[in-house]
Design a protein around this motif. Sequence first.
Motif, mmCIF file in Angstrom:
data_model
loop_
_atom_site.group_PDB
_atom_site.id
_atom_site.type_symbol
_atom_site.label_atom_id
_atom_site.label_comp_id
_atom_site.label_asym_id
_atom_site.label_seq_id
_atom_site.Cartn_x
_atom_site.Cartn_y
_atom_site.Cartn_z
ATOM 1 N N VAL A 143 12.445 -32.056 -20.565
ATOM 2 C CA VAL A 143 12.618 -32.463 -19.483
ATOM 3 C C VAL A 143 11.324 -33.301 -19.004
ATOM 4 O O VAL A 143 11.229 -33.799 -18.109
ATOM 5 C CB VAL A 143 12.121 -30.618 -18.433
ATOM 6 N N ALA A 144 9.785 -32.529 -19.819
ATOM 7 C CA ALA A 144 8.668 -33.365 -19.692
ATOM 8 C C ALA A 144 9.070 -34.644 -20.224
ATOM 9 O O ALA A 144 8.262 -35.681 -19.855
ATOM 10 C CB ALA A 144 7.634 -32.389 -20.426
ATOM 11 N N LEU A 145 9.508 -34.994 -21.154
ATOM 12 C CA LEU A 145 10.105 -36.050 -21.089
ATOM 13 C C LEU A 145 10.036 -37.412 -20.424
ATOM 14 O O LEU A 145 9.920 -38.265 -20.132
ATOM 15 C CB LEU A 145 10.579 -36.641 -22.574
ATOM 16 N N SER A 146 11.119 -36.645 -19.685
ATOM 17 C CA SER A 146 11.743 -37.095 -18.476
ATOM 18 C C SER A 146 11.221 -37.461 -17.233
ATOM 19 O O SER A 146 10.860 -38.516 -17.040
ATOM 20 C CB SER A 146 13.210 -36.358 -17.888
ATOM 21 N N MET A 147 10.033 -36.268 -17.290
ATOM 22 C CA MET A 147 9.601 -35.774 -16.204
ATOM 23 C C MET A 147 8.425 -37.139 -16.084
ATOM 24 O O MET A 147 7.835 -38.055 -15.500
ATOM 25 C CB MET A 147 8.706 -34.658 -15.780
ATOM 26 N N GLN A 178 11.497 -36.351 -31.371
ATOM 27 C CA GLN A 178 11.196 -37.893 -32.277
ATOM 28 C C GLN A 178 9.726 -38.091 -31.366
ATOM 29 O O GLN A 178 8.737 -39.420 -31.683
ATOM 30 C CB GLN A 178 12.197 -38.678 -31.804
ATOM 31 N N GLU A 179 9.799 -38.076 -29.622
ATOM 32 C CA GLU A 179 9.215 -38.836 -28.810
ATOM 33 C C GLU A 179 7.687 -37.785 -28.308
ATOM 34 O O GLU A 179 7.104 -38.754 -27.878
ATOM 35 C CB GLU A 179 10.253 -38.874 -27.546
ATOM 36 N N MET A 180 7.780 -36.519 -28.475
ATOM 37 C CA MET A 180 6.077 -35.921 -28.722
ATOM 38 C C MET A 180 5.528 -35.506 -29.218
ATOM 39 O O MET A 180 5.725 -35.473 -30.774
ATOM 40 C CB MET A 180 6.825 -34.317 -27.727
ATOM 41 N N SER A 181 4.017 -35.931 -28.832
ATOM 42 C CA SER A 181 3.151 -36.187 -29.733
ATOM 43 C C SER A 181 3.079 -34.598 -30.299
ATOM 44 O O SER A 181 3.630 -33.821 -29.682
ATOM 45 C CB SER A 181 1.980 -37.125 -28.947
ATOM 46 N N GLU A 182 2.214 -34.587 -31.921
ATOM 47 C CA GLU A 182 1.824 -33.433 -32.502
ATOM 48 C C GLU A 182 0.915 -32.116 -31.271
ATOM 49 O O GLU A 182 1.269 -31.278 -30.872
ATOM 50 C CB GLU A 182 1.399 -33.693 -33.031
ATOM 51 N N ASP A 183 0.217 -33.152 -30.700
ATOM 52 C CA ASP A 183 -0.681 -32.711 -29.826
ATOM 53 C C ASP A 183 -0.302 -31.865 -28.251
ATOM 54 O O ASP A 183 -0.166 -31.168 -27.738
ATOM 55 C CB ASP A 183 -2.009 -33.659 -29.046
ATOM 56 N N ASP A 184 0.740 -33.191 -28.046
ATOM 57 C CA ASP A 184 1.784 -32.386 -25.889
ATOM 58 C C ASP A 184 2.345 -31.253 -26.730
ATOM 59 O O ASP A 184 2.538 -30.180 -25.995
ATOM 60 C CB ASP A 184 2.350 -33.251 -26.023
ATOM 61 N N LEU A 185 2.773 -30.923 -27.702
ATOM 62 C CA LEU A 185 3.692 -29.875 -28.445
ATOM 63 C C LEU A 185 3.375 -28.804 -28.976
ATOM 64 O O LEU A 185 3.340 -27.433 -27.776
ATOM 65 C CB LEU A 185 4.308 -30.574 -29.676
ATOM 66 N N VAL A 186 1.776 -28.894 -29.545
ATOM 67 C CA VAL A 186 1.306 -27.621 -29.207
ATOM 68 C C VAL A 186 0.846 -26.739 -28.244
ATOM 69 O O VAL A 186 0.973 -25.696 -27.549
ATOM 70 C CB VAL A 186 -0.092 -27.895 -30.501
ATOM 71 N N LYS A 187 0.053 -28.237 -26.456
ATOM 72 C CA LYS A 187 0.258 -27.395 -25.624
ATOM 73 C C LYS A 187 1.229 -26.782 -25.273
ATOM 74 O O LYS A 187 1.073 -26.593 -24.044
ATOM 75 C CB LYS A 187 -0.857 -28.850 -24.956
ATOM 76 N N TYR A 188 2.908 -28.052 -25.375
ATOM 77 C CA TYR A 188 3.486 -26.997 -24.155
ATOM 78 C C TYR A 188 3.848 -25.886 -24.662
ATOM 79 O O TYR A 188 4.387 -25.196 -23.396
ATOM 80 C CB TYR A 188 4.504 -28.240 -24.472
ATOM 81 N N GLU A 189 4.087 -26.029 -26.142
ATOM 82 C CA GLU A 189 4.421 -24.685 -25.948
ATOM 83 C C GLU A 189 3.919 -23.687 -25.998
ATOM 84 O O GLU A 189 3.938 -22.154 -25.792
ATOM 85 C CB GLU A 189 4.986 -24.626 -27.607
ATOM 86 N N ALA A 190 2.161 -23.505 -26.183
ATOM 87 C CA ALA A 190 1.769 -22.553 -25.932
ATOM 88 C C ALA A 190 1.853 -22.109 -24.249
ATOM 89 O O ALA A 190 1.063 -20.558 -24.442
ATOM 90 C CB ALA A 190 -0.149 -23.744 -26.147
ATOM 91 N N ILE A 191 1.869 -22.776 -23.643
ATOM 92 C CA ILE A 191 2.335 -22.662 -22.494
ATOM 93 C C ILE A 191 3.775 -22.386 -22.066
ATOM 94 O O ILE A 191 4.104 -20.613 -21.719
ATOM 95 C CB ILE A 191 2.382 -23.203 -20.809
ATOM 96 N N ALA A 192 4.884 -22.464 -22.368
ATOM 97 C CA ALA A 192 5.827 -22.133 -22.443
ATOM 98 C C ALA A 192 6.753 -21.723 -23.627
ATOM 99 O O ALA A 192 7.735 -22.103 -23.713
ATOM 100 C CB ALA A 192 7.009 -23.281 -21.412
ATOM 101 N N GLY A 193 6.019 -21.547 -24.502
ATOM 102 C CA GLY A 193 7.041 -21.652 -25.636
ATOM 103 C C GLY A 193 7.477 -20.027 -25.790
ATOM 104 O O GLY A 193 8.644 -20.262 -26.572
ATOM 105 N N SER A 194 7.294 -19.132 -25.437
ATOM 106 C CA SER A 194 8.120 -18.192 -25.332
ATOM 107 C C SER A 194 9.024 -17.602 -24.799
ATOM 108 O O SER A 194 10.472 -17.202 -25.159
ATOM 109 C CB SER A 194 6.863 -17.047 -24.168
#
Length: 359
Positions: free
Chosen positions: A170-174, A294-310
Motif C-alpha cells: 500500500v505504501a509503495l502504491s501511495m 523488491q522495491e522497498m529500501s531496507e531503510d524504509d522497510l525498517v521504519k515501516y515495520e517499526a510502526i506497523a510490524g505488529s
Amino acid sequence: MQAQPQNNFQSKLETDSLEQLGLKVKVPEKYPPMPMIVGSPRSGTTLLRLMLDAHPELSIPPETHFIRNFLNIDGQSSIVRQKFYEVIIHSSRWSHFNLSKLLFKEELEKIEPFTITDGLRCFYQLYAARFNKKRWGDKTPFTYNSCLYEIQKILPEARFIHLIRDGRDVALSMKDLWWRPHFSGNIEERANRWLESIQAVRQQAQSVKYYKEVYYEELVSEPRQTLKKICIFVDIAYSESMMDYYRTAATRLDEFNDFYKEDGSSLVEKEQLISAFKYTSKPPEISRIGRWKQEMSEDDLVKYEAIAGSTLRDLGYETQSTAKGDPEIKSPVTRLEEHQANLERSRLKLQQFKANLSR
C-alpha cells in the motif's frame, strides 16, 4: 470561474425525464443486502468495486463520501430534504455520478415522509437505473472506515467488506500518487495512515451486524473463489461476468471528471484519476503482490515495520523478524478465520449482556 465539463449523457439528463430516456427505477420489494467496501486507500478497493459492478444485477458508483454528512441529521421535514439535496449536488464528486439534478430533486420530492435513509436509497436507485440494474452498493475507503455503526443505523441493509492489503505494498502504491500529497508523505506517515485504517475498521466491526474481511492477495490470486464467497455474503448469485470486469473497466472509469476547487481551478485532472487505476483494465496481476520485497529500501522497510510490524504479523504477513527465524506466523487466511470467529463470540457476548439487562 472555470466551468465544470458535462458529458452528453448528463446534459441530456437535465432536459429529459427518466421515462423518456428509457430508464426505470427498479425498486425491490425488500431492500436486499448492500455491499459497502471499506479499507485503506490503494488496497484494491477500486478493483473489487469494478468486479462487483460487472455483475448483471449490481451497480456500484464512484466514491460517494457524503454519507458522513448525514450521520447526525434526523427528522422528516422539507428542510431536511432540501439540505440533503444540496449537500449531495454540491459534493465535489457529484459530476462523477452523471445524474440530473432536476431528476434527483423530483424523485426526492416523491418521498413522503422524507428520511435520510430513503433519500440515500433514492440516490443509489437512480444511479443503478442508469445501467438498468436493481441492486447497488458503495465503495468509499478511508472516509467511512470510522463510521460503520452509524452507517448501519441509516442503512440497515449495509454489509461491510473490509479489503485488506499488505501495508508495505500500500505504501509503495501511495508513493506513486505524487499529485495526492495527503496520500503519499514519508514512509512513517504512510505506515501510520495504513495502521489507522486497519484499526478504525476493525474497532467498528464488533458493533455492526454484517462484516467480512477479504485479503487483496486472495482476491488477486484466487479471484473466482473469493468473489463466490463475497456473493454469498451479500446474498447474490455468483456471475462469471465479474471475472470479465477489466473489459468494461475503462468505460466505468470514464465517469470520472476533474475535481475543482471553490475558485474553479482544477484540483485533480480526470486523466490523473484514471491513470491511478490503470491496472484494473487488465486481468488480476499476481506480480502486484509482495512488491515491497523488491522495491522497498531496507531503510524504509525498517521504519515501516517499526510502526506497523505488529499489525502486519497479526494479519498473517511476513515481516523481517519472522523472515529471520522468529516463530512462524499463521497465514492471512487462517488469521482471518480466527478473527471472524472472535468477532462472532464478541457479538454473542454483547447480545447476552443486553438480554440480561432487559430482564
